[in-house]
Design an enzyme around this catalytic site. Structure first.
Site, PDB file in Angstrom:
ATOM      1  N   HIS A  49       0.847  -1.179   0.000  1.00 30.21           N
ATOM      2  CA  HIS A  49       0.000   0.000   0.000  1.00 30.21           C
ATOM      3  C   HIS A  49       0.894   1.245   0.000  1.00 30.21           C
ATOM      4  CE1 HIS A  49       0.368  -0.817   4.482  1.00 30.21           C
ATOM      5  NE2 HIS A  49       0.791   0.427   4.409  1.00 30.21           N
TER       6      HIS A  49
HETATM    7  P1  TYD Z   1      -1.675  -2.799   7.596  1.00 31.57           P
HETATM    8  O1  TYD Z   1      -1.294  -1.379   7.712  1.00 31.57           O
HETATM    9  O2  TYD Z   1      -2.493  -3.224   6.401  1.00 31.57           O
HETATM   10  O3  TYD Z   1      -0.341  -3.646   7.712  1.00 31.57           O
HETATM   11  P2  TYD Z   1       0.416  -4.554   6.676  1.00 31.57           P
HETATM   12  O4  TYD Z   1       0.405  -3.833   5.367  1.00 31.57           O
HETATM   13  O5  TYD Z   1       1.769  -4.729   7.195  1.00 31.57           O
HETATM   14  O6  TYD Z   1      -0.365  -5.809   6.641  1.00 31.57           O
HETATM   15  O7  TYD Z   1      -2.429  -3.229   8.913  1.00 31.57           O
HETATM   16  C1  TYD Z   1      -2.857  -4.561   9.158  1.00 31.57           C
HETATM   17  C2  TYD Z   1      -4.127  -4.474   9.976  1.00 31.57           C
HETATM   18  O8  TYD Z   1      -3.895  -3.817  11.192  1.00 31.57           O
HETATM   19  C3  TYD Z   1      -5.229  -3.731   9.244  1.00 31.57           C
HETATM   20  O9  TYD Z   1      -6.460  -4.393   9.544  1.00 31.57           O
HETATM   21  C4  TYD Z   1      -5.236  -2.372   9.912  1.00 31.57           C
HETATM   22  C5  TYD Z   1      -4.733  -2.670  11.311  1.00 31.57           C
HETATM   23  N1  TYD Z   1      -3.952  -1.550  11.895  1.00 31.57           N
HETATM   24  C6  TYD Z   1      -4.477  -0.809  12.926  1.00 31.57           C
HETATM   25  O10 TYD Z   1      -5.601  -1.045  13.390  1.00 31.57           O
HETATM   26  N2  TYD Z   1      -3.721   0.201  13.465  1.00 31.57           N
HETATM   27  C7  TYD Z   1      -2.496   0.498  13.000  1.00 31.57           C
HETATM   28  O11 TYD Z   1      -1.832   1.434  13.514  1.00 31.57           O
HETATM   29  C8  TYD Z   1      -1.959  -0.263  11.920  1.00 31.57           C
HETATM   30  C9  TYD Z   1      -0.603   0.024  11.346  1.00 31.57           C
HETATM   31  C10 TYD Z   1      -2.718  -1.287  11.381  1.00 31.57           C
END
Ligand code: TYD
Length: 133
Positions: A49
């Site tokens: 992303h």
């Molecule tokens: P995401 O940012 O998509 O992480 P990655 O790309 O590494 O998989 O986050 C994964 C999940 O965690 C998504 O459901 C959103 C949640 N999340 C939060 O609730 N708070 C946060 O600060 C972060 C970074 C993620």
């Protein structure tokens, strides 16, 4: 795009090492949120992303991974494999984390609170927005 690895201040003495991440020094924004990733399974890649406005600094405080960065024009991969080197990932940079070591602890410092509306999760949306910026 990132300028590459940011060296972090490391203070090592007979007791061990202390590494500093300080706003206005290694971290070019006031930090509003910190999160970390650990227990990665089968080196499963993450990220995939970009953010519209968020600034982040990443560091592997333990272990290693490769961070692929893509600003819509240039792609580069930066290896994070030491606790005293970080990268800054600004807004509108597509990022993917690959090849996590099993022991990796990936620390992120972020300039704002979590906001799903700040995410661009489809690569084609990212390239369209990046082309128009
Ligand atoms: P995401 O940012 O998509 O992480 P990655 O790309 O590494 O998989 O986050 C994964 C999940 O965690 C998504 O459901 C959103 C949640 N999340 C939060 O609730 N708070 C946060 O600060 C972060 C970074 C993620």
């Amino acid at each position: 795009m990132t300028d590459g690895l940011i060296p972090l201040q490391r203070i090592t003495d007979a007791r061990g090492s202390l590494v500093v991440l300080e706003t206005g020094k290694a971290v070019p924004f006031p930090v509003k949120r910190t999160y970390f990733i650990y227990g990665t399974k089968d080196a499963a890649p993450r990220g995939f992303h970009a953010h519209k406005t968020l600034d982040q600094v990443f560091v592997c405080v333990q272990g290693s991974c490769d961070v692929l960065l893509d600003d819509g024009k240039v792609k580069k991969t930066v290896r994070l494999d030491k606790p005293d080197a970080a990268i800054h990932v600004g807004p509108m940079v597509w990022h993917e984390m690959h090849d996590f070591s099993a022991d990796c602890i990936f620390l992120a410092l972020a300039s704002d609170r979590y906001d799903e509306n700040d995410y661009i999760r489809k690569y084609e949306d990212f390239t369209a927005l990046a082309a128009g910026k």
